[in-house]
Write an enzyme that holds these catalytic residues in place. Structure first.
Site, PDB file in Angstrom:
ATOM      1  N   PHE A  38       2.769   9.586   2.599  1.00 33.12           N
ATOM      2  CA  PHE A  38       3.951  10.141   1.937  1.00 33.12           C
ATOM      3  C   PHE A  38       4.996   9.070   1.693  1.00 33.12           C
ATOM      4  O   PHE A  38       6.178   9.352   1.603  1.00 33.12           O
ATOM      5  CB  PHE A  38       4.551  11.278   2.768  1.00 33.12           C
ATOM      6  CG  PHE A  38       4.527  11.030   4.239  1.00 33.12           C
ATOM      7  CD1 PHE A  38       5.513  10.290   4.854  1.00 33.12           C
ATOM      8  CD2 PHE A  38       3.479  11.504   5.009  1.00 33.12           C
ATOM      9  CE1 PHE A  38       5.477  10.045   6.201  1.00 33.12           C
ATOM     10  CE2 PHE A  38       3.440  11.273   6.372  1.00 33.12           C
ATOM     11  CZ  PHE A  38       4.447  10.539   6.968  1.00 33.12           C
ATOM     12  N   ASP A  72      -4.834  12.982  11.820  1.00 34.39           N
ATOM     13  CA  ASP A  72      -5.240  12.282  10.598  1.00 34.39           C
ATOM     14  C   ASP A  72      -6.000  11.005  10.960  1.00 34.39           C
ATOM     15  O   ASP A  72      -5.722   9.931  10.429  1.00 34.39           O
ATOM     16  CB  ASP A  72      -4.013  11.966   9.747  1.00 34.39           C
ATOM     17  CG  ASP A  72      -4.369  11.746   8.275  1.00 34.39           C
ATOM     18  OD1 ASP A  72      -5.493  12.122   7.879  1.00 34.39           O
ATOM     19  OD2 ASP A  72      -3.530  11.198   7.530  1.00 34.39           O
ATOM     20  N   GLY A  97       1.233   4.956   1.942  1.00 36.33           N
ATOM     21  CA  GLY A  97       0.870   5.810   3.062  1.00 36.33           C
ATOM     22  C   GLY A  97       0.697   7.233   2.566  1.00 36.33           C
ATOM     23  O   GLY A  97       0.663   7.503   1.369  1.00 36.33           O
ATOM     24  N   LYS A 141       8.011   1.309   5.696  1.00 38.44           N
ATOM     25  CA  LYS A 141       7.558   2.494   4.965  1.00 38.44           C
ATOM     26  C   LYS A 141       8.768   3.192   4.342  1.00 38.44           C
ATOM     27  O   LYS A 141       9.738   3.510   5.014  1.00 38.44           O
ATOM     28  CB  LYS A 141       6.817   3.464   5.886  1.00 38.44           C
ATOM     29  CG  LYS A 141       6.245   4.673   5.140  1.00 38.44           C
ATOM     30  CD  LYS A 141       5.575   5.664   6.069  1.00 38.44           C
ATOM     31  CE  LYS A 141       4.268   5.152   6.600  1.00 38.44           C
ATOM     32  NZ  LYS A 141       3.536   6.187   7.352  1.00 38.44           N
ATOM     33  N   GLY A 151       0.813  -1.218   0.000  1.00 39.40           N
ATOM     34  CA  GLY A 151       0.000   0.000   0.000  1.00 39.40           C
ATOM     35  C   GLY A 151       0.837   1.255   0.000  1.00 39.40           C
ATOM     36  O   GLY A 151       2.068   1.202   0.055  1.00 39.40           O
TER      37      GLY A 151
END
Length: 605
Positions: free
Chosen positions: A303, A418, A301, A320, A299
């Site tokens: 950024f 967020d 994220g 990430k 996936g």
């Protein structure tokens, strides 16, 4: 003088008048405001000249504005005859008609205006700026309608102020990587730094500034030598791996840390070496993700791309990887690492560590959470599985609220900023792991809010935060209210295929709840229409979501109260004698056949 929030609007005070803030452009250092005279009236009567008090940090823009001159209550005689044909006719609005025959005029300030004779028959002129590009807009044609409703429309569009970014304490604060903090009346009270401390003017120190000067001198002295060496190395040996822009951004400089970070404290420096967390090497994470293979990608994220990986010790991880992008992306990565390294909670995604600032890329490593996101199960690619039954959804709500209550209770408190269903992960047993802290803020205990440009995801952003640029812990509560509505409705927060008035789920929910049309909002397949206990529980959760979605942040409950109410619904049903365990509700919200009682908030599980 600063931006304040009054009546749900961002306002700016100039002299004795308050002006509504319409827009702020930080890159061009401008703010567009409209005066109280603009109102809803098509033909307002301007009371006095618009002026900016001397010595303030704002000034009227000479290039963006054009002045309108109003002459009110003109009474013409033989000695002071009416204006010639080259002057626009009087203002035609009924509010300016006088039994005595007095008339009023509005003209654009041009050279030669001061030489006219007829204004001597009028009261003292009032000068008001308007936006030049709007005044000359051929599509609107305000000039031809100036004496009618044209000038009123121009006043509503406001005028532009500008500021010198190098003036005032806020400049030094933001230039050092901090955020300016203001009190309730808009006065600057200190600089909020990323370590959670509030300093008087900036987040830097004399020691760091001295280090910058020394580092700059050394760098200038050896620049030529470095260029020669770099050229030779490039010719002799080509790089075996492609270096992304993130590695160049993070490469240590002569003065230590990253280029962006020089002159800041350890936490603010962006140097992950100071974090109390495990440091992985780039090579072991490259091996774990099969060289960041596309088959391992799970996936994107906010950024960065996220990859599944297998460490040598057997752990399955999510890695990430920063997009090849800007300084802002690097700051968000470092912010997430700094915050996650100090948090421990069963409903937060476990953070295993990151690469050091000397690594070719900055990578963050988490425990792999195998069951996707809540968004996937509600309205995403896994929605058809119908795995999230109502009891599971209620547990998801409880555990997500527990995680947020923990964040708001630590010192200094943390505002996630967020909160959304795509940031709520589910493990194999459908337990919650809240993720993605790139936008989070450390929140000092001694301030009521932090002034910062709104960030977040459309459909979840607190409208008060969006309008007033003031972040509080109740901003997370609003976003969580949207999550609650998603859980009871299985609908996404924003859906352009819905009717225009229902594109935004929060607005749709408020309308349906107020109209007592909850059956048109909820997912009926969850048992709302077939099981009385489920119907009551979903109705109470809708009531709670309604309170979280209040426009005024002060009207929303604290996340601790939300958590306590949800836990009571899950664990105790409706308590004794069928009473719902939430605070008293508005009679205009949800119609339900029971009374509400208050409870004592708790964040323990």
């Amino acid at each position: 003088m600063g931006v304040a929030c009054e009546g749900g609007r961002a306002t700016l005070r100039l002299g004795a008048d308050n002006y509504t803030v319409l827009a702020i452009d930080y890159s061009n250092h401008t703010v567009t405001v409209a005066g109280a005279a603009s109102g809803d009236d098509h033909c307002p009567r301007v009371a006095r000249n618009v002026t900016v008090p001397p010595g303030t940090w704002l000034s009227l823009s000479d290039t963006a504005n054009e002045d309108l001159v109003f002459w009110f209550d003109c009474v013409f005689t033989a000695e002071t005859p009416p204006p010639r044909a080259d002057v626009p006719p009087p203002i035609s609005c009924s509010g300016f008609r006088s039994p005595s025959g007095a008339t009023s005029f509005v003209v654009v300030a041009r050279p030669g205006v001061d030489e006219w004779e007829w204004p001597r028959a009028c009261k003292k002129p009032v000068v008001v700026p308007v936006l030049k590009d709007q005044l000359l807009n051929p599509d609107a044609d305000y000039l031809s309608r100036l004496n009618g409703d044209g000038y009123g429309q121009l006043l509503k569009l406001g005028f532009q102020l500008t500021w010198d970014p190098s003036a005032g304490p806020c400049y030094f604060c933001e230039n050092s990587g901090g955020q300016c903090s203001y009190n309730q009346v808009g006065e600057f009270i200190g600089c909020l730094c990323s370590d959670g401390r509030v300093r008087s003017t900036d987040c830097g120190s004399k020691k760091n500034k001295k280090a910058i000067a020394i580092g700059t001198s050394i760098a200038a002295g050896v620049l030529s030598l470095l260029l020669v060496v770099m050229a030779c190395l490039y010719i002799r040996k080509r790089r075996q791996y492609k270096v992304t822009s993130s590695s160049r951004l993070l490469k240590p400089t002569a003065s230590g840390g990253t280029p962006r970070s020089r002159g800041s404290t350890d936490m603010e420096s962006g140097s992950v070496r100071s974090l109390q967390t495990h440091h992985f090497t780039y090579e072991e994470l490259e091996e774990a993700t099969d060289s960041f293979s596309g088959t391992m990608e799970i996936g994107d994220g906010g950024f960065g791309t996220v990859y599944k990986g297998h460490l040598r010790d057997g752990r399955v991880v999510a890695v990430k990887r920063l997009y090849n992008n800007s300084w802002r992306r690097v700051e968000q990565f470092l912010n997430e690492a700094a915050i996650l390294s100090r948090l421990r909670h069963p409903n937060l995604v476990p953070f295993y560590g990151c690469t050091s600032s000397r690594s070719r890329e900055l990578l963050l490593v988490y425990e792999f959470v195998p069951n996707g996101t809540v968004a996937d199960h509600l309205h995403g690619h896994r929605a058809a599985e119908r795995a999230l039954t109502w009891p599971l959804r209620l547990s998801v709500a409880v555990e997500a609220a527990a995680a947020l209550a923990y964040l708001h209770a630590v010192e200094p408190p943390i505002v996630h900023r967020d909160v959304k269903t795509s940031n709520i992960l589910l493990d194999a047993s459908f337990h919650v792991k809240v993720a993605d802290f790139g936008l989070s803020r450390l929140f000092p205990l001694d301030v009521t809010h932090v002034s910062t440009a709104p960030q977040g995801t459309p459909g979840y952003v607190d409208p008060e935060y969006h309008q007033c640029y003031q972040l509080t812990d109740r901003s997370d509560v609003y976003s969580f209210g949207v999550v609650l509505v998603e859980l009871i409705s299985s609908k996404p927060a924003v859906d352009m295929t819905r009717d225009r008035s229902e594109i935004n789920l929060a607005g749709m929910a408020i309308n349906k709840i107020q109209q007592r049309q909850l059956e048109q909002l909820v997912d009926l397949d969850l048992g709302y229409g077939s099981d009385e206990a489920t119907k009551k529980a979903m109705t109470v959760v809708a009531e709670l979501a309604f309170r979280c979605l209040q426009q005024n942040g002060e009207m929303r409950p604290a996340i601790k109260e939300v958590f306590d109410a949800l836990r009571s619904i899950r664990d105790d049903g409706f308590g004794k004698k069928g009473a719902a365990l939430i605070a008293p509700r508005s009679p205009d919200t949800v119609h339900a056949p029971w009374d509400s009682i208050s409870t004592t908030p708790s964040v323990s599980q």
